[in-house]
Design a protein around this motif. Structure first.
Motif, PDB file in Angstrom:
ATOM      1  N   LEU A  30       0.714  -1.289   0.060  1.00 48.95           N
ATOM      2  CA  LEU A  30      -0.106  -0.019  -0.081  1.00 48.95           C
ATOM      3  C   LEU A  30       0.833   1.149   0.160  1.00 48.95           C
ATOM      4  N   VAL A  31       2.007   1.282   0.602  1.00 49.19           N
ATOM      5  CA  VAL A  31       2.846   2.338   0.923  1.00 49.19           C
ATOM      6  C   VAL A  31       3.452   2.527  -0.603  1.00 49.19           C
ATOM      7  N   LEU A  32       4.078   1.542  -1.104  1.00 47.49           N
ATOM      8  CA  LEU A  32       4.729   1.495  -2.522  1.00 47.49           C
ATOM      9  C   LEU A  32       3.598   2.089  -3.631  1.00 47.49           C
ATOM     10  N   LEU A  33       2.372   1.712  -3.207  1.00 48.38           N
ATOM     11  CA  LEU A  33       1.355   2.337  -4.269  1.00 48.38           C
ATOM     12  C   LEU A  33       1.381   3.787  -4.294  1.00 48.38           C
ATOM     13  N   TRP A  34       1.259   4.108  -2.948  1.00 45.52           N
ATOM     14  CA  TRP A  34       0.978   5.694  -2.633  1.00 45.52           C
ATOM     15  C   TRP A  34       2.410   6.339  -3.252  1.00 45.52           C
ATOM     16  N   ILE A  35       3.536   5.835  -2.964  1.00 43.29           N
ATOM     17  CA  ILE A  35       4.737   6.534  -3.488  1.00 43.29           C
ATOM     18  C   ILE A  35       4.756   6.486  -4.942  1.00 43.29           C
ATOM     19  N   GLY A  36       4.492   5.584  -5.790  1.00 43.14           N
ATOM     20  CA  GLY A  36       4.645   5.452  -7.018  1.00 43.14           C
ATOM     21  C   GLY A  36       3.762   6.623  -7.841  1.00 43.14           C
ATOM     22  N   LEU A  37       2.402   6.567  -7.127  1.00 40.21           N
ATOM     23  CA  LEU A  37       1.498   7.442  -7.853  1.00 40.21           C
ATOM     24  C   LEU A  37       2.076   9.213  -7.223  1.00 40.21           C
ATOM     25  N   THR A  38       2.513   9.176  -6.257  1.00 43.50           N
ATOM     26  CA  THR A  38       2.926  10.332  -5.832  1.00 43.50           C
ATOM     27  C   THR A  38       3.809  10.977  -6.732  1.00 43.50           C
ATOM     28  N   VAL A  39       4.865  10.118  -6.808  1.00 45.40           N
ATOM     29  CA  VAL A  39       5.987  10.588  -7.601  1.00 45.40           C
ATOM     30  C   VAL A  39       5.682  11.002  -8.960  1.00 45.40           C
ATOM     31  N   ILE A  40       4.998  10.063  -9.689  1.00 40.86           N
ATOM     32  CA  ILE A  40       4.512  10.390 -11.011  1.00 40.86           C
ATOM     33  C   ILE A  40       3.731  11.623 -11.050  1.00 40.86           C
ATOM     34  N   THR A  41       2.907  11.977  -9.945  1.00 46.41           N
ATOM     35  CA  THR A  41       2.045  13.247  -9.851  1.00 46.41           C
ATOM     36  C   THR A  41       2.972  14.566  -9.838  1.00 46.41           C
ATOM     37  N   PHE A  42       4.113  14.188  -9.253  1.00 47.18           N
ATOM     38  CA  PHE A  42       5.099  15.503  -8.919  1.00 47.18           C
ATOM     39  C   PHE A  42       5.853  15.791 -10.086  1.00 47.18           C
ATOM     40  N   LEU A  43       6.318  14.644 -10.983  1.00 47.69           N
ATOM     41  CA  LEU A  43       6.863  14.747 -12.271  1.00 47.69           C
ATOM     42  C   LEU A  43       5.912  15.274 -13.264  1.00 47.69           C
ATOM     43  N   LYS A  44       4.725  15.082 -13.113  1.00 43.70           N
ATOM     44  CA  LYS A  44       3.758  15.628 -14.139  1.00 43.70           C
ATOM     45  C   LYS A  44       3.284  17.073 -13.775  1.00 43.70           C
ATOM     46  N   GLY A  45       3.131  17.408 -12.466  1.00 47.31           N
ATOM     47  CA  GLY A  45       2.715  18.580 -12.093  1.00 47.31           C
ATOM     48  C   GLY A  45       1.212  18.712 -12.244  1.00 47.31           C
ATOM     49  N   GLY A  46       0.582  19.856 -11.732  1.00 52.69           N
ATOM     50  CA  GLY A  46      -0.702  20.074 -11.735  1.00 52.69           C
ATOM     51  C   GLY A  46      -1.222  21.410 -11.942  1.00 52.69           C
ATOM     52  N   LYS A  47      -2.598  21.538 -11.488  1.00 54.03           N
ATOM     53  CA  LYS A  47      -3.050  23.076 -11.711  1.00 54.03           C
ATOM     54  C   LYS A  47      -2.281  23.938 -10.684  1.00 54.03           C
ATOM     55  N   GLY A  48      -1.664  24.754 -11.200  1.00 54.02           N
ATOM     56  CA  GLY A  48      -0.809  25.692 -10.315  1.00 54.02           C
ATOM     57  C   GLY A  48       0.546  25.198  -9.806  1.00 54.02           C
ATOM     58  N   VAL A  49       0.840  23.765 -10.106  1.00 54.43           N
ATOM     59  CA  VAL A  49       1.958  23.068  -9.420  1.00 54.43           C
ATOM     60  C   VAL A  49       2.938  22.884 -10.854  1.00 54.43           C
ATOM     61  N   ASP A  50       4.130  23.518 -10.598  1.00 51.89           N
ATOM     62  CA  ASP A  50       5.160  23.233 -11.606  1.00 51.89           C
ATOM     63  C   ASP A  50       5.641  21.851 -11.706  1.00 51.89           C
ATOM     64  N   SER A  51       5.819  21.318 -12.796  1.00 50.91           N
ATOM     65  CA  SER A  51       6.496  19.935 -12.845  1.00 50.91           C
ATOM     66  C   SER A  51       7.978  19.957 -12.219  1.00 50.91           C
ATOM     67  N   VAL A  52       8.447  19.074 -11.536  1.00 52.12           N
ATOM     68  CA  VAL A  52       9.889  19.147 -10.977  1.00 52.12           C
ATOM     69  C   VAL A  52      10.767  19.041 -12.301  1.00 52.12           C
ATOM     70  N   ILE A  53      10.248  18.346 -13.192  1.00 53.37           N
ATOM     71  CA  ILE A  53      11.089  18.287 -14.523  1.00 53.37           C
ATOM     72  C   ILE A  53      10.807  19.140 -15.595  1.00 53.37           C
ATOM     73  N   GLY A  54       9.981  20.223 -15.361  1.00 56.14           N
ATOM     74  CA  GLY A  54       9.686  21.446 -16.380  1.00 56.14           C
ATOM     75  C   GLY A  54       8.962  21.226 -17.326  1.00 56.14           C
ATOM     76  N   ILE A  55       8.150  20.114 -17.424  1.00 60.48           N
ATOM     77  CA  ILE A  55       7.143  19.901 -18.662  1.00 60.48           C
ATOM     78  C   ILE A  55       5.615  20.705 -18.121  1.00 60.48           C
ATOM     79  N   THR A  56       5.096  21.010 -19.101  1.00 59.62           N
ATOM     80  CA  THR A  56       3.769  21.674 -19.026  1.00 59.62           C
ATOM     81  C   THR A  56       2.700  20.832 -19.717  1.00 59.62           C
ATOM     82  N   CYS A  57       1.444  21.078 -19.655  1.00 58.72           N
ATOM     83  CA  CYS A  57       0.283  20.570 -20.460  1.00 58.72           C
ATOM     84  C   CYS A  57       0.417  20.671 -21.791  1.00 58.72           C
ATOM     85  N   GLN A  58       1.401  21.538 -22.208  1.00 56.94           N
ATOM     86  CA  GLN A  58       1.374  21.654 -24.030  1.00 56.94           C
ATOM     87  C   GLN A  58       2.525  20.545 -24.253  1.00 56.94           C
TER      88      GLN A  58
END
Length: 596
Positions: free
Chosen positions: A357-385
């Motif tokens: 369960l912890v691994l599931l949460w960590i994996g999704l959280t890491v992908i989320t921060f790599l992707k970024g979200g509304k108002g949150v910059d991606s840690v690797i600098g990509i945007t929705c474009q």
């Protein structure tokens, strides 16, 4: 499967309604743009149609057409600061009390409480809908964590699971009838003692954790996948549309849950009356035996207590014949394997399952921060474009659904292995097969969409589903609370980092709800265990959902009234700001904003 058909019909109807409303919302695009203009202190006082577009000043003063920042327990002490013209001291104090009480009650019922937090956040704390949704997720995170601290130490309601085959249930193949059914307290105690005294000398009682980790490992990733989709949908939904969606879903769920409550309450009441009657009969039988013994002594006949002992023995021996008959034909190898399964299932802290369960949460959280979200910059600098953004969106679904597929298959395999050795499944256990996997995964995914879209934990949809499927209410509430923790924590982090909710409020109400859930759940669980009325949890759950529905409807009409019943359209899915460098850094002073 009739329940599945009815639910599918409802979802198709809801989808048709959204499809019907969508063109209206699209046609309304830009219609309200000139009707509501607010002054944003950024960039020297620019005009915005929605304060959600005013970075750091998300709250709206409709009276003066201003956007302002919100501070926790603000007392209006600094008149030189434009933000401090909005004191919320008593509002925040009352909110603290409401959040504390809601956390305890909601967590005991297996829901996050988002259906209360979101409406109260808007009505009481006066947050805009989307920041209220973010504050709700932070509150749910704290409440579910408080619930986990209680649940992780608790045992399954059935604390006397036996290693015998038992009497097969006629209505539920693969399960056994309860050993306590139709017996009074003395009969139950005598029957348990007889079980321990007989057999090969290795007999003991087994139990399990109250959290069904196998169920959580399958359902949690499906709910998280739905939450990802819900957050994506929220990017484009106007506030009025997602409030309509919330009211419809919660209203239907409240109706179904109330129906289940009335049925469960009647069943609990009948069971309680039966226990009282059985206890009365036992007491009467022993009393009659004692009177008979006393009359024998008065007449000079020496009974030496035999009749009274025989009466008690008759009570204790009742119901033992069937167990002996089954035990005579019990294969020793089958019995040994059954005991191994029981030992494995009785572990209070199955570390490998918790680690997954912890691994599931960590994996999704890491992908989320790599992707970024509304108002949150991606840690690797990509945007929705960028194409990489959509690759990472797909990765979120592959990660969560792949997890669910693996553990769904594993649950079916484990059930088949246990059925082969006559494992004593009780009447509230879920015997996984591929039809149940489809059923649960579909509705859990829908619960996740609702969670991500309107800021609830998903338990208001998933909890009633489990209850309808016959899962023990205490197991259902503990398991859904565990899944809610995983869903709400990742979403809450995104909301806070996006700036959509003030971090002071998020941290403060997280702590309030953690404490409220820990204290409230402990007290309510003790009461339910003492009375045996598990239906109380279902009734409270139904009431919370109904109140949430009413709150959503009230908020919808109040918000529409503020903008003269103007219905705005869908928002752009992908917007990338390019004006930051050209924007002056000067903020408007308090005198400029408040010339009055």
């Amino acid at each position: 499967m009739s329940y599945l058909h009815r639910q599918s019909f409802f979802l198709v109807l809801l989808l048709a309604l959204v499809i019907y409303i969508a063109p209206l919302a699209a046609a309304a695009e830009g219609k309200c743009a000139g009707e509501g203009q607010f002054t944003c202190p950024n960039c020297g006082g620019i005009q915005v149609s929605d304060c959600m577009d005013c970075d750091g000043y998300l709250f709206t003063d409709y009276n003066y057409g201003l956007c302002y920042n919100r501070k926790l327990f603000n007392t209006n002490a600094d008149n030189g600061n434009s933000d401090n013209h909005y004191p919320f001291l008593w509002t925040d104090i009352v909110g603290t009390i409401v959040w504390f009480l809601t956390a305890g009650i909601a967590t005991a019922c297996g829901v996050g409480g988002g259906g209360i937090y979101v409406p109260m956040g808007i009505l009481l704390l006066r947050f805009p809908p989307k920041p209220a949704s973010g504050l709700s997720q932070a509150s749910i995170f704290g409440a579910s964590l408080g619930g986990i601290l209680v649940n992780i130490r608790k045992r399954h309601p059935d604390e006397h699971i036996r290693d015998t085959k038992g009497t097969p249930s006629e209505s539920q193949p693969g399960k056994i009838m309860s050993y306590e059914k139709g017996k009074g307290p003395m009969e139950i105690e005598g029957d348990r003692q007889k079980y321990l005294d007989e057999g090969d000398g290795k007999r003991k009682f087994y139990t399990r954790p109250v959290i069904d980790y196998d169920m959580a490992l399958f359902l949690a990733p499906m709910e998280m996948a739905g939450a990802v989709l819900g957050v994506i949908i929220q990017r484009v939904f106007p506030n009025w549309l997602f409030l309509c969606f919330a009211a419809i879903v919660l209203g239907f769920t409240a109706y179904k849950t109330f129906k289940k409550f009335f049925a469960a309450y009647a069943k609990d009441k009948a069971a309680k009356e039966e226990r009282i009657e059985l206890t009365r009969r036992e007491s009467q039988k022993i009393l009659e035996s004692q009177k008979k013994l006393e009359s024998q002594k008065e007449s000079g006949v020496s009974g030496e207590g035999g009749d009274a002992s025989e009466a008690v023995n008759d009570v204790e021996e009742n119901g033992g014949t069937k167990e002996e008959t089954v035990e005579e034909h019990d294969d020793p190898k089958e019995l040994e394997q059954r005991r191994k399964f029981l030992e494995d299932d009785s572990r209070q802290y199955p570390f490998e399952k918790i680690s997954y369960l912890v691994l599931l949460w960590i994996g999704l959280t890491v992908i989320t921060f790599l992707k970024g979200g509304k108002g949150v910059d991606s840690v690797i600098g990509i945007t929705c474009q960028d194409a990489g953004f959509y690759v990472l969106v797909a990765a979120q679904f592959l990660w969560t659904m792949g997890f669910a597929a693996f553990f769904g298959w594993k649950n079916v395999k484990n059930v088949n292995q246990r059925v082969a050795v006559n494992y004593p499944f009780n009447e509230t256990d879920v015997l996984w097969d591929f039809k149940k996997l489809q059923f649960y995964s579909f509705f859990t995914f829908v619960a996740g969409i609702v969670a991500g879209l309107i800021g609830i934990g998903g338990g208001m949809v998933l909890g009633p589903l489990m209850i309808v499927m016959g899962v023990n209410p205490r197991v259902s509430t503990a398991t859904t609370a565990t899944m809610i923790l995983l869903t709400s924590s990742s979403v809450a982090v995104m909301f806070v980092m996006s700036g959509l909710v003030p971090w002071q409020y998020a941290v403060y109400f997280f702590c309030v709800c953690l404490l409220g859930a820990y204290i409230g759940k402990t007290r309510i669980d003790a009461y339910v265990k003492k009375t045996g009325m598990g239906s109380i949890l279902v009734g409270i759950l139904a009431t919370i959902i109904a109140l949430a529905t009413i709150g959503c409807i009230i908020i919808l009409f109040l918000n529409l009234a503020k903008v003269n019943w103007c219905v705005d359209g869908f928002k752009a899915f992908c917007t990338v700001s390019v004006e930051e460098d050209a924007c002056p850094t000067r903020l408007l002073s308090a005198e400029e904003i408040f010339p009055y």
